[in-house]
Design a protein around this motif. Structure first.
Motif, PDB file in Angstrom:
ATOM      1  N   TRP A 163      81.527  74.544  26.387  1.00 52.82           N
ATOM      2  CA  TRP A 163      80.277  74.934  27.042  1.00 52.82           C
ATOM      3  C   TRP A 163      80.453  76.280  27.747  1.00 52.82           C
ATOM      4  CZ3 TRP A 163      75.464  72.879  26.783  1.00 52.82           C
ATOM      5  CH2 TRP A 163      74.508  73.363  27.701  1.00 52.82           C
ATOM      6  N   GLY A 193      72.161  59.708  22.273  1.00 48.26           N
ATOM      7  CA  GLY A 193      71.771  61.092  22.507  1.00 48.26           C
ATOM      8  C   GLY A 193      71.977  62.054  21.356  1.00 48.26           C
ATOM      9  N   ALA A 248      77.389  67.925  29.581  1.00 58.90           N
ATOM     10  CA  ALA A 248      76.404  69.015  29.488  1.00 58.90           C
ATOM     11  C   ALA A 248      75.345  68.631  28.462  1.00 58.90           C
ATOM     12  CB  ALA A 248      77.081  70.322  29.091  1.00 58.90           C
ATOM     13  N   ASP A 249      74.278  69.392  28.439  1.00 60.96           N
ATOM     14  CA  ASP A 249      73.164  69.064  27.545  1.00 60.96           C
ATOM     15  C   ASP A 249      73.406  69.643  26.154  1.00 60.96           C
ATOM     16  OD1 ASP A 249      70.755  68.063  26.684  1.00 60.96           O
ATOM     17  OD2 ASP A 249      69.587  69.766  27.426  1.00 60.96           O
ATOM     18  N   PHE A 250      74.466  69.156  25.494  1.00 59.33           N
ATOM     19  CA  PHE A 250      74.796  69.610  24.153  1.00 59.33           C
ATOM     20  C   PHE A 250      73.773  69.124  23.131  1.00 59.33           C
ATOM     21  CE2 PHE A 250      79.184  69.634  25.946  1.00 59.33           C
ATOM     22  CZ  PHE A 250      79.573  70.906  25.562  1.00 59.33           C
ATOM     23  N   GLU A 251      73.565  69.922  22.105  1.00 62.24           N
ATOM     24  CA  GLU A 251      72.998  69.409  20.854  1.00 62.24           C
ATOM     25  C   GLU A 251      74.136  68.682  20.160  1.00 62.24           C
ATOM     26  OE1 GLU A 251      71.117  71.033  16.626  1.00 62.24           O
ATOM     27  OE2 GLU A 251      71.652  72.445  18.208  1.00 62.24           O
ATOM     28  N   ARG A 263      77.020  75.352  22.295  1.00 58.53           N
ATOM     29  CA  ARG A 263      75.998  74.395  22.721  1.00 58.53           C
ATOM     30  C   ARG A 263      75.812  73.245  21.738  1.00 58.53           C
ATOM     31  NH1 ARG A 263      77.207  76.781  26.476  1.00 58.53           N
ATOM     32  NH2 ARG A 263      75.940  78.019  27.927  1.00 58.53           N
ATOM     33  N   HIS A 264      76.634  73.195  20.709  1.00 62.12           N
ATOM     34  CA  HIS A 264      76.465  72.195  19.652  1.00 62.12           C
ATOM     35  C   HIS A 264      77.813  71.553  19.372  1.00 62.12           C
ATOM     36  CE1 HIS A 264      74.701  71.376  15.323  1.00 62.12           C
ATOM     37  NE2 HIS A 264      75.187  70.279  15.892  1.00 62.12           N
ATOM     38  N   THR A 319      71.200  64.165  18.094  1.00 59.99           N
ATOM     39  CA  THR A 319      69.932  64.743  17.651  1.00 59.99           C
ATOM     40  C   THR A 319      69.864  64.959  16.146  1.00 59.99           C
ATOM     41  OG1 THR A 319      70.865  66.904  18.203  1.00 59.99           O
ATOM     42  CG2 THR A 319      69.443  65.891  19.846  1.00 59.99           C
ATOM     43  N   ARG A 349      83.909  70.871  28.200  1.00 58.90           N
ATOM     44  CA  ARG A 349      83.539  71.860  29.218  1.00 58.90           C
ATOM     45  C   ARG A 349      83.991  73.260  28.809  1.00 58.90           C
ATOM     46  NH1 ARG A 349      85.698  67.796  32.609  1.00 58.90           N
ATOM     47  NH2 ARG A 349      84.033  66.514  33.548  1.00 58.90           N
ATOM     48  N   LYS A 379      77.022  63.950  26.642  1.00 49.51           N
ATOM     49  CA  LYS A 379      75.740  64.188  27.294  1.00 49.51           C
ATOM     50  C   LYS A 379      75.885  64.208  28.812  1.00 49.51           C
ATOM     51  CE  LYS A 379      72.470  64.837  24.257  1.00 49.51           C
ATOM     52  NZ  LYS A 379      71.667  66.086  24.287  1.00 49.51           N
ATOM     53  N   ARG A 380      76.885  63.475  29.328  1.00 44.37           N
ATOM     54  CA  ARG A 380      77.135  63.522  30.769  1.00 44.37           C
ATOM     55  C   ARG A 380      77.803  64.831  31.174  1.00 44.37           C
ATOM     56  NH1 ARG A 380      78.334  57.936  29.835  1.00 44.37           N
ATOM     57  NH2 ARG A 380      80.556  58.402  29.573  1.00 44.37           N
TER      58      ARG A 380
END
Length: 293
Positions: free
Chosen positions: A93, A168, A135-138, A98-99, A170, A90, A132-133
């Motif tokens: 973020w 999840g 935040a929508d991280f790469e 974001r990665h 990528t 967190r 992934k729970r």
């Protein structure tokens, strides 16, 4: 021999957080040298048991605040409860990161068996799902063309990679390797297993052969006998070692690129010279600097 340009390539670089003011100065000289190459992202490693947690976070935060780079922070499962890991995620973020590079991590005591924290994520696939729970991280994960040293079989190792992707992730980034055929055979097995995310080859330019021998022993990477001969007698000749290292790495990467590989992850060891020279040989050029009117 003059090397012809290969066409568009994408590169990323890995750094480790500095331990001393001198190492910090060296890291930021490296960052500034490589930044104009506009890498896809740069990653910052994270020590066993969170031993570098604060330094990693500080380095990543500075990359966000002071550079144009896209930083990816490493996170591991070792010696931390799920809540602690989630809180670190967190914080990243909130700092604009974001990665994440999600890894199981090494045991706190080198050579000892891996034991998950009783309240933590047990393996990298669990960590990916947990992130992934949050935040929508790469999310990037590790892959092992020559099999993880602790895996009982190639099949088990590949199943573990697939679990990470299904959770999840990528992208997968490989451990370093020196035999391109090993990587290509691994890609065949990856595709046969239904894994379709990019599997980016991890490349380490070798300037200190003795150091690489130690690294390779720890991760199970095979070292060509010819490499030992190339570096023979150069222990006290760093300039020639750099030339040899760049030549070897350039040959490897050009072989991969000739087969259609366009994405590469370079383990810099916080040194810019070899990676910059290698990128230059591959046709990558610094972004032009705008001239004020």
């Amino acid at each position: 021999m003059i090397l012809a340009p290969l066409g568009p390539l994408n590169v990323s670089f890995e750094f480790f957080p500095p331990k001393t003011p001198e190492m910090e100065d060296a890291l930021w000289r490296t960052v500034r040298r490589l930044e104009p190459l506009q890498p896809s992202f740069v990653s910052v490693t994270y020590g066993a048991g969170g031993s570098t947690r604060e330094r990693t976070h500080a380095t990543v935060k500075r990359l966000v605040d002071e550079t144009s780079l896209n930083p990816a922070a490493h996170l591991t499962c070792v010696a931390a409860a799920k809540g602690e890991v989630d809180e670190v995620a967190r914080e990243y973020w909130d700092a604009g990161v974001r990665h994440i590079v999600a890894l199981r991590g090494d045991p706190q005591v080198p050579g000892s068996p891996y034991e998950p924290h009783p309240g933590g994520y047990t393996r990298a696939a669990d960590l990916v799902a947990g992130l992934k729970r949050v935040a929508d991280f790469e999310i990037s994960v590790a892959a092992y063309p020559e099999i993880h040293p602790e895996a009982p079989s190639p099949g088990v190792d590949l199943d573990n990679l697939k679990r990470k992707i299904d959770a999840g992730a990528t992208r997968a980034i490989t451990q370093f390797f020196f035999y391109n055929d090993v990587y290509f055979r691994f890609l065949d097995r990856v595709l046969a297993a239904g894994i379709t995310v990019p599997v980016v080859p991890g490349i380490i330019p070798v300037s200190n052969f003795k150091q690489i021998v130690r690294f390779a022993a720890a991760c199970g990477a095979a070292i060509p006998g010819t490499m030992a001969r190339h570096f023979e007698g150069l222990d006290e000749d760093p300039e020639t070692r750099k030339l040899v290292a760049t030549t070897i790495a350039a040959e490897q990467v050009r072989g991969l690129a000739a087969a259609g590989i366009k994405d590469f992850h370079f383990y810099t060891l916080n040194r810019a010279d070899l990676c910059f020279a290698l990128c230059h040989l591959l046709g990558l050029r610094a972004a032009p600097t705008a001239v004020a009117a």
